[in-house]
Design a protein around this motif. Structure first.
Motif, PDB file in Angstrom:
ATOM      1  N   PRO A  48       0.812  -1.215   0.000  1.00 31.02           N
ATOM      2  CA  PRO A  48       0.000   0.000   0.000  1.00 31.02           C
ATOM      3  C   PRO A  48       0.846   1.266   0.000  1.00 31.02           C
ATOM      4  CG  PRO A  48       0.029  -0.956   2.185  1.00 31.02           C
ATOM      5  CD  PRO A  48       0.790  -1.893   1.287  1.00 31.02           C
ATOM      6  N   LEU A  49       0.440   2.213  -0.796  1.00 30.59           N
ATOM      7  CA  LEU A  49       1.034   3.544  -0.835  1.00 30.59           C
ATOM      8  C   LEU A  49      -0.114   4.530  -0.656  1.00 30.59           C
ATOM      9  CD1 LEU A  49       3.357   3.050  -3.928  1.00 30.59           C
ATOM     10  CD2 LEU A  49       4.004   2.954  -1.508  1.00 30.59           C
ATOM     11  N   VAL A  50      -0.163   5.166   0.480  1.00 20.75           N
ATOM     12  CA  VAL A  50      -1.303   5.995   0.841  1.00 20.75           C
ATOM     13  C   VAL A  50      -1.102   7.436   0.399  1.00 20.75           C
ATOM     14  CG1 VAL A  50      -2.710   6.795   2.771  1.00 20.75           C
ATOM     15  CG2 VAL A  50      -1.725   4.509   2.816  1.00 20.75           C
ATOM     16  N   GLY A  51      -2.133   7.977  -0.194  1.00 24.32           N
ATOM     17  CA  GLY A  51      -2.153   9.397  -0.537  1.00 24.32           C
ATOM     18  C   GLY A  51      -2.925  10.158   0.530  1.00 24.32           C
ATOM     19  N   PRO A  52      -3.260  11.415   0.278  1.00 21.48           N
ATOM     20  CA  PRO A  52      -4.028  12.179   1.251  1.00 21.48           C
ATOM     21  C   PRO A  52      -5.441  11.607   1.377  1.00 21.48           C
ATOM     22  CG  PRO A  52      -3.736  13.434  -0.759  1.00 21.48           C
ATOM     23  CD  PRO A  52      -2.945  12.176  -0.914  1.00 21.48           C
ATOM     24  N   VAL A  53      -5.833  11.324   2.592  1.00 23.62           N
ATOM     25  CA  VAL A  53      -7.141  10.727   2.851  1.00 23.62           C
ATOM     26  C   VAL A  53      -8.039  11.790   3.464  1.00 23.62           C
ATOM     27  CG1 VAL A  53      -8.331   8.853   4.026  1.00 23.62           C
ATOM     28  CG2 VAL A  53      -5.983   8.541   3.264  1.00 23.62           C
ATOM     29  N   SER A  54      -9.081  12.171   2.745  1.00 21.33           N
ATOM     30  CA  SER A  54      -9.938  13.262   3.198  1.00 21.33           C
ATOM     31  C   SER A  54     -10.527  13.008   4.574  1.00 21.33           C
ATOM     32  CB  SER A  54     -11.057  13.502   2.184  1.00 21.33           C
ATOM     33  OG  SER A  54     -11.852  12.337   2.036  1.00 21.33           O
ATOM     34  N   ILE A  55     -10.859  11.780   4.882  1.00 18.90           N
ATOM     35  CA  ILE A  55     -11.473  11.466   6.171  1.00 18.90           C
ATOM     36  C   ILE A  55     -10.491  11.758   7.310  1.00 18.90           C
ATOM     37  CG2 ILE A  55     -12.392   9.585   7.577  1.00 18.90           C
ATOM     38  CD1 ILE A  55     -13.202   8.324   4.819  1.00 18.90           C
ATOM     39  N   LEU A  56      -9.267  11.295   7.168  1.00 20.53           N
ATOM     40  CA  LEU A  56      -8.287  11.518   8.225  1.00 20.53           C
ATOM     41  C   LEU A  56      -7.827  12.971   8.276  1.00 20.53           C
ATOM     42  CD1 LEU A  56      -6.177   8.253   8.019  1.00 20.53           C
ATOM     43  CD2 LEU A  56      -8.050   8.820   9.567  1.00 20.53           C
ATOM     44  N   GLY A 108      -9.682  15.521   7.580  1.00 20.85           N
ATOM     45  CA  GLY A 108     -10.784  16.200   8.265  1.00 20.85           C
ATOM     46  C   GLY A 108     -10.746  15.967   9.765  1.00 20.85           C
ATOM     47  N   LEU A 109     -10.450  14.755  10.173  1.00 19.90           N
ATOM     48  CA  LEU A 109     -10.353  14.433  11.598  1.00 19.90           C
ATOM     49  C   LEU A 109      -9.223  15.229  12.249  1.00 19.90           C
ATOM     50  CD1 LEU A 109     -11.211  12.665  14.029  1.00 19.90           C
ATOM     51  CD2 LEU A 109      -9.606  10.941  13.199  1.00 19.90           C
ATOM     52  N   MET A 110      -8.092  15.324  11.577  1.00 24.04           N
ATOM     53  CA  MET A 110      -6.943  16.034  12.139  1.00 24.04           C
ATOM     54  C   MET A 110      -7.189  17.533  12.228  1.00 24.04           C
ATOM     55  SD  MET A 110      -3.655  14.084  10.473  1.00 24.04           S
ATOM     56  CE  MET A 110      -4.171  14.212   8.783  1.00 24.04           C
ATOM     57  N   ALA A 111      -7.989  18.091  11.330  1.00 27.21           N
ATOM     58  CA  ALA A 111      -8.203  19.527  11.272  1.00 27.21           C
ATOM     59  C   ALA A 111      -9.290  20.020  12.237  1.00 27.21           C
ATOM     60  CB  ALA A 111      -8.558  19.945   9.849  1.00 27.21           C
ATOM     61  N   ARG A 112     -10.040  19.117  12.833  1.00 26.80           N
ATOM     62  CA  ARG A 112     -11.150  19.489  13.707  1.00 26.80           C
ATOM     63  C   ARG A 112     -10.810  19.187  15.161  1.00 26.80           C
ATOM     64  NH1 ARG A 112     -13.780  22.920  11.345  1.00 26.80           N
ATOM     65  NH2 ARG A 112     -15.589  22.492  12.585  1.00 26.80           N
ATOM     66  N   GLU A 113     -11.638  19.643  16.037  1.00 23.58           N
ATOM     67  CA  GLU A 113     -11.476  19.360  17.471  1.00 23.58           C
ATOM     68  C   GLU A 113     -12.244  18.099  17.831  1.00 23.58           C
ATOM     69  OE1 GLU A 113     -12.530  22.785  19.773  1.00 23.58           O
ATOM     70  OE2 GLU A 113     -11.197  24.082  18.647  1.00 23.58           O
ATOM     71  N   LEU A 114     -11.930  17.019  17.154  1.00 23.39           N
ATOM     72  CA  LEU A 114     -12.604  15.744  17.379  1.00 23.39           C
ATOM     73  C   LEU A 114     -11.619  14.752  17.982  1.00 23.39           C
ATOM     74  CD1 LEU A 114     -14.463  15.534  13.949  1.00 23.39           C
ATOM     75  CD2 LEU A 114     -15.426  16.249  16.147  1.00 23.39           C
ATOM     76  N   ASN A 115     -12.156  13.716  18.596  1.00 24.05           N
ATOM     77  CA  ASN A 115     -11.319  12.696  19.221  1.00 24.05           C
ATOM     78  C   ASN A 115     -10.652  11.854  18.139  1.00 24.05           C
ATOM     79  OD1 ASN A 115     -10.161  10.606  20.653  1.00 24.05           O
ATOM     80  ND2 ASN A 115     -11.991  10.126  21.830  1.00 24.05           N
ATOM     81  N   GLY A 116      -9.381  12.078  17.923  1.00 18.92           N
ATOM     82  CA  GLY A 116      -8.619  11.306  16.950  1.00 18.92           C
ATOM     83  C   GLY A 116      -8.006  10.055  17.557  1.00 18.92           C
TER      84      GLY A 116
END
Length: 104
Positions: free
Chosen positions: A41-49, A51-59
């Motif tokens: 696997p070679l991961v690119g930018p994942v919108s879900i993660l 978004g999680l990192m940019a918000r004040e949510l429990n990561g």
């Protein structure tokens, strides 16, 4: 899968950023494993993660739920269930949507 069987390297790109996560590419990965191919696997930018990192949510504790049901009643019921689960488990709930599935 013929090129893979012939010994060629293959790649899979996805709009999601991670082939196989809420993505039909998962079927190709399973098929490659069944053929005994090495999957790297070679991961690119994942919108879900992102978004999680940019918000004040429990990561530290989150659950990815995939797509929500499309029907209004089913969607409302699922959201209520996820809200209760989130409160009970102190867990961020993540899901994905696309304009092609969203009712106008």
């Amino acid at each position: 899968m013929k090129p893979l069987l012939a010994g060629n390297d293959m790649g899979l790109m996805s709009e999601v950023g991670v082939p196989g996560v809420v993505d039909p590419g998962a079927e190709l990965v399973v098929a490659a494993h069944k053929l005994g191919a090495k999957v790297k696997p070679l991961v690119g930018p994942v919108s879900i993660l992102l978004g999680l990192m940019a918000r004040e949510l429990n990561g530290q504790r989150f659950a990815f739920q995939g797509y929500l049901p499309q029907g209004t009643r089913e969607r409302t019921a699922k959201l209520k269930l996820l809200e209760a689960e989130s409160k009970k488990l102190q867990q961020t709930q993540l899901w994905i949507e696309t304009p092609y599935r969203t009712p106008c």
